[in-house]
Design an enzyme around this catalytic site. Structure first.
Site, mmCIF file in Angstrom:
data_model
loop_
_atom_site.group_PDB
_atom_site.id
_atom_site.type_symbol
_atom_site.label_atom_id
_atom_site.label_comp_id
_atom_site.label_asym_id
_atom_site.label_seq_id
_atom_site.Cartn_x
_atom_site.Cartn_y
_atom_site.Cartn_z
ATOM 1 N N ASP A 77 16.662 30.097 -6.389
ATOM 2 C CA ASP A 77 18.033 30.312 -5.946
ATOM 3 C C ASP A 77 18.397 31.777 -6.208
ATOM 4 O O ASP A 77 17.727 32.454 -7.001
ATOM 5 C CB ASP A 77 18.948 29.356 -6.703
ATOM 6 C CG ASP A 77 20.409 29.560 -6.365
ATOM 7 O OD1 ASP A 77 20.758 29.553 -5.170
ATOM 8 O OD2 ASP A 77 21.213 29.750 -7.308
ATOM 9 N N ASP B 38 22.239 33.462 -6.136
ATOM 10 C CA ASP B 38 23.474 33.648 -6.903
ATOM 11 C C ASP B 38 23.478 32.733 -8.124
ATOM 12 O O ASP B 38 23.373 31.510 -7.991
ATOM 13 C CB ASP B 38 24.696 33.336 -6.042
ATOM 14 C CG ASP B 38 24.814 34.252 -4.837
ATOM 15 O OD1 ASP B 38 25.759 35.044 -4.791
ATOM 16 O OD2 ASP B 38 23.950 34.171 -3.943
ATOM 17 N N ASP C 168 20.408 27.033 -10.640
ATOM 18 C CA ASP C 168 21.433 26.957 -11.687
ATOM 19 C C ASP C 168 22.452 25.868 -11.441
ATOM 20 O O ASP C 168 23.418 25.749 -12.196
ATOM 21 C CB ASP C 168 22.164 28.302 -11.785
ATOM 22 C CG ASP C 168 23.039 28.569 -10.564
ATOM 23 O OD1 ASP C 168 22.510 28.466 -9.429
ATOM 24 O OD2 ASP C 168 24.232 28.872 -10.714
#
Length: 228
Positions: free
Chosen positions: A9, A11, A171
Site C-alpha cells: 500500500d 498512503d 495499514d
C-alpha cells in the site's frame, strides 16, 4: 509456503501523505465556505480513495452530498492537490531499508493503492520510490479498488506470480480484506491511518513495526524468487 512477491500500500504504509491531503482538502473546503479540518481528522478519512475522502470531509459538517456536489468538490480537490502532492509527504522509518531488503531477497514488488494514477506516479517519483517497483496498480486501474481483491489479483497477474506466493503489506482494513479475499498473506504496519480504527483488530497474519521488519518476517519464512 515461500514467497515470490510483495504488494505494498502507499498512503499510510510507505508514505505519510496526510499533510498534503489536508492542505488540498482544506483548500477545497475554503472554496465552498467551510472551515478547515485538523490534520488528525483528515487522517481518519483516508483509505478508500479520493471520492470517499471528499464525501467524509463533507459529512462531518452534516452535509450528505449528491453526485453533482461530490464531482464539483473532486474537481476542486484535484486542482489543489496537484501542486502540493509530495510537498510534505515523508517516507516512514524503515521503508528504504525494507525495499532494499526485498530486492536482495529477489522478490518482485508492486504498489497497490486506492490513490488515482494522476497522483500516484508523480508522488512515487518525487519521494524517490518509483524505481523500486515493477508495477503500480492505482485506484483507477481496475473496475474496483480495495477492499475488493481485484487490484491485488491484477498486480499478481502483472508480476506473473500466484497470489498464494504473495504478501500484501498495508495499514488498513482495506488491505486486510482485499488480501484475504485474494488468497494471500497480509501484514499490517501500526503507524498508518486505518480510518481511525485500531490496527490490532485487523485479521492479518502479523503486525510488523516497519517495512524493514516485514522483509525480515518474509525472509524467515522463505522466498522463491521468480526469474525476470
Amino acid at each position: 509456503m515461500t514467497f515470490s512477491a510483495v504488494l505494498l500500500d502507499l498512503d499510510g504504509t510507505l508514505l505519510n501523505t496526510v499533510p498534503d491531503l489536508t492542505l488540498a482538502v482544506n483548500a477545497m473546503r475554503a472554496d465552498i465556505d467551510l472551515a478547515p479540518l485538523p490534520l488528525e481528522t483528515v487522517a481518519t478519512y483516508v483509505g478508500k480513495g479520493v471520492r470517499q475522502l471528499i464525501v467524509r470531509s463533507l459529512q462531518g459538517d452534516g452535509i450528505e452530498p449528491d453526485h453533482d456536489l461530490v464531482e464539483h468538490c473532486r474537481d476542486l480537490f484535484n486542482r489543489h492537490y496537484h501542486p502540493v502532492n509530495g510537498l510534505h509527504a515523508t517516507r516512514y522509518p524503515g521503508v528504504i531499508e525494507g525495499l532494499d531488503a526485498f530486492r536482495r531477497l529477489g522478490l518482485k514488488l508492486a504498489v497497490v493503492t486506492n490513490k488515482p494514477t494522476e497522483f500516484t506516479l508523480p508522488l512515487l517519483e518525487r519521494t524517490g520510490l518509483a524505481a523500486y517497483f515493477e508495477q503500480v496498480v492505482c485506484g483507477d486501474t481496475c473496475a474496483r479498488h480495495k477492499p475488493d481483491p481485484m487490484p491485488l489479483l491484477h498486480a499478481c497477474g502483472l508480476l506473473q506470480v500466484p497470489p498464494a506466493q504473495t504478501v500484501m503489506v498495508g495499514d488498513s482494513i482495506n488491505d486486510a480484506q482485499a488480501a484475504r479475499a485474494a488468497g494471500m498473506a497480509v501484514l499490517a504496519v501500526p503507524y498508518g491511518y486505518n480510518e481511525g480504527l485500531d490496527v490490532q483488530n485487523l485479521k492479518v497474519d502479523d503486525i510488523v513495526m516497519s517495512i524493514d521488519a516485514a522483509a525480515q518476517w518474509i525472509s524467515a519464512r522463505g522466498t522463491s524468487p521468480v526469474p525476470a
